[in-house]
Scaffold this motif. Sequence first.
Motif, PDB file in Angstrom:
ATOM      1  N   LEU A   1       0.637  -1.233   0.142  1.00 44.03           N
ATOM      2  CA  LEU A   1      -0.076   0.011   0.107  1.00 44.03           C
ATOM      3  C   LEU A   1       0.958   1.073   0.107  1.00 44.03           C
ATOM      4  N   VAL A   2       1.715   1.197   0.827  1.00 48.50           N
ATOM      5  CA  VAL A   2       2.753   2.581   0.961  1.00 48.50           C
ATOM      6  C   VAL A   2       3.632   2.772  -0.468  1.00 48.50           C
ATOM      7  N   CYS A   3       4.118   1.519  -0.636  1.00 50.58           N
ATOM      8  CA  CYS A   3       4.923   1.627  -1.919  1.00 50.58           C
ATOM      9  C   CYS A   3       4.108   2.095  -3.027  1.00 50.58           C
ATOM     10  N   GLY A   4       2.743   1.555  -3.078  1.00 52.47           N
ATOM     11  CA  GLY A   4       1.855   1.864  -4.205  1.00 52.47           C
ATOM     12  C   GLY A   4       1.632   3.365  -4.301  1.00 52.47           C
ATOM     13  N   TRP A   5       1.260   3.837  -3.008  1.00 56.62           N
ATOM     14  CA  TRP A   5       1.089   5.429  -3.059  1.00 56.62           C
ATOM     15  C   TRP A   5       2.250   6.199  -3.274  1.00 56.62           C
ATOM     16  N   ALA A   6       3.275   5.722  -2.974  1.00 59.85           N
ATOM     17  CA  ALA A   6       4.655   6.436  -3.443  1.00 59.85           C
ATOM     18  C   ALA A   6       4.637   6.687  -4.776  1.00 59.85           C
TER      19      ALA A   6
ATOM     20  N   ASP B   1       2.091   6.178  -7.193  1.00 61.92           N
ATOM     21  CA  ASP B   1       0.867   7.062  -7.231  1.00 61.92           C
ATOM     22  C   ASP B   1       1.346   8.417  -7.287  1.00 61.92           C
ATOM     23  N   ALA B   2       1.964   8.891  -5.999  1.00 62.75           N
ATOM     24  CA  ALA B   2       2.287  10.351  -5.901  1.00 62.75           C
ATOM     25  C   ALA B   2       3.123  10.556  -7.162  1.00 62.75           C
TER      26      ALA B   2
ATOM     27  N   GLY C   1      -3.916   6.114  -5.841  1.00 60.54           N
ATOM     28  CA  GLY C   1      -4.564   5.009  -5.345  1.00 60.54           C
ATOM     29  C   GLY C   1      -4.543   3.887  -6.330  1.00 60.54           C
ATOM     30  N   LEU C   2      -4.324   3.977  -7.360  1.00 57.33           N
ATOM     31  CA  LEU C   2      -4.396   2.931  -8.270  1.00 57.33           C
ATOM     32  C   LEU C   2      -3.232   1.669  -8.001  1.00 57.33           C
ATOM     33  N   HIS C   3      -1.930   2.488  -8.093  1.00 56.14           N
ATOM     34  CA  HIS C   3      -0.784   1.764  -7.856  1.00 56.14           C
ATOM     35  C   HIS C   3      -0.912   1.096  -6.273  1.00 56.14           C
ATOM     36  N   GLY C   4      -1.393   2.066  -5.466  1.00 54.18           N
ATOM     37  CA  GLY C   4      -1.785   1.477  -4.110  1.00 54.18           C
ATOM     38  C   GLY C   4      -2.339   0.249  -3.951  1.00 54.18           C
TER      39      GLY C   4
ATOM     40  N   LEU D   1      -5.083  14.608   0.127  1.00 52.27           N
ATOM     41  CA  LEU D   1      -4.212  14.835   1.086  1.00 52.27           C
ATOM     42  C   LEU D   1      -3.385  13.809   1.170  1.00 52.27           C
ATOM     43  N   LEU D   2      -3.379  12.696   1.133  1.00 53.73           N
ATOM     44  CA  LEU D   2      -2.561  11.655   0.965  1.00 53.73           C
ATOM     45  C   LEU D   2      -1.430  11.821  -0.063  1.00 53.73           C
TER      46      LEU D   2
END
Lengths: 173, 281
Positions: free
Chosen positions: A55-60, A62-63, A70-73, B34-35
């Motif tokens: 989840l964290v890696c995916g959000w990174a 995604d950012a 959220g797609l990669h997350g 926000l995230l």
Amino acid sequence: MRLLRFALGLAAAALLHFAGARASSFFPLAADLFLVVTVLVARSGRPVEAMFGGLVCGWAADALSGLPFGLHGLADTMVGYGTARIAQQLVVQRRTSLLSIFAAAAAAQSALLAVLIAVFVPGGGLPSLVWLPVKVASTALAGLAWAALAATVARRFAARRRRRPSGTLTLGR
Amino acid sequence: MSPNRTRLLFVALVVAQLFLLAGQARDPRGASSLLEGAFLRALSPLGRLVAAGGETVGGAREALRGRAALEAENRSLRAVVRELRRERLRLAGLALEAEELARGAGIEAASGLELRAARVVYLDRRSDLRTLVLEVGARGARRDQPVVAETGLVGRVIETAGRYAKVQLVTDRAAAVAVQLEAARRQGVLHGAGPGRLEVDYVPRQVEVAVGDRVVTAGVDGVYPRGLAVGVVASVEPGNEMFHRVEVEPAVDLANLSLVYLLEAAVPPAALTRGAGDAPP
């Protein structure tokens, strides 16, 4: 300790991602180093760590991507969980097996991303099939190299800990 | 954690993310924003670090490349400088020669005489019989050929040897030149009178001779054409009861010659040519 290792791995993946993107604009299409970290975490066979790590890696990822956040997350969460469940059943020691796991994870992530894009990004183009094998291969090779490096570092660290004198102090003769 | 709870957690996490994605479609500035902002803030310093490192590495690489280029340029420029120095030395010699040739050409144009340059290869300074040795080229020289410099008469060829010729200077005691005092319009015979000195004989005392008068060749001795500058009168003294003793300062610095000119042929004066055409048969 594991959390620190994960954070360091994530930072390293981000640094390499930035460096690769600086070297070539095609780098984000050709390799996913955040997925490598996800699979490395999942190799331990702990699904909770793997899904949150993914989840964290995916959000990174995604950012740093242009896709909806959220797609990669979501994709990496699924991949992490699946890899961890597989790792619970298998003992992966050979390099080819490790390579296969990274390649399968990359392929699965790409497929999941394609589905998620089709659902959540109306009119959004699907990932290029041309880059799919490149991404699978490069992610697998990067994962293998990373795992080998991590194993080497872990061995040296363990050896140093073994050589360290014990905490017992002998006073006097 | 039991496998069932883990499975439930996984499903919950997936569902939550699906809601997040769905909510993002409705409200792009919601929680996902926000995230995303938080992750961007966390990751951007790393990106800045990479960019700074890349610029440093790029700058260092450019500097190294620039240094290598500068070293190569420096080497090539040093070679060019060496070559230019050699060329400059060569051109300096050529320029000197060209200057002398130009002066010679000036003489040629002014006097109507045909000149051929000859390089002085040796100057005998040791005796009163002053002589030059010239390199005259493949065409050689002929005996009694007049030799001049850009400022006046030098002497005549007395010996030839292939590409070389020996010249008797006008300051030689054995030399004799028929000259004319330009102002007085009187002729005399000029000969050497010691190192760097000339004297004119047979100038009658009744002729007024002044210091500074020009002395030129008279053109009547069968060797030198008329009008070549020989020198100027340096002093006039009564020699004997009939003639002046006229000392002449040479027009040419004979001790400092490097290039002289052989007079190829004396051009007859235009008036004489015209006169020949008009002469009755």
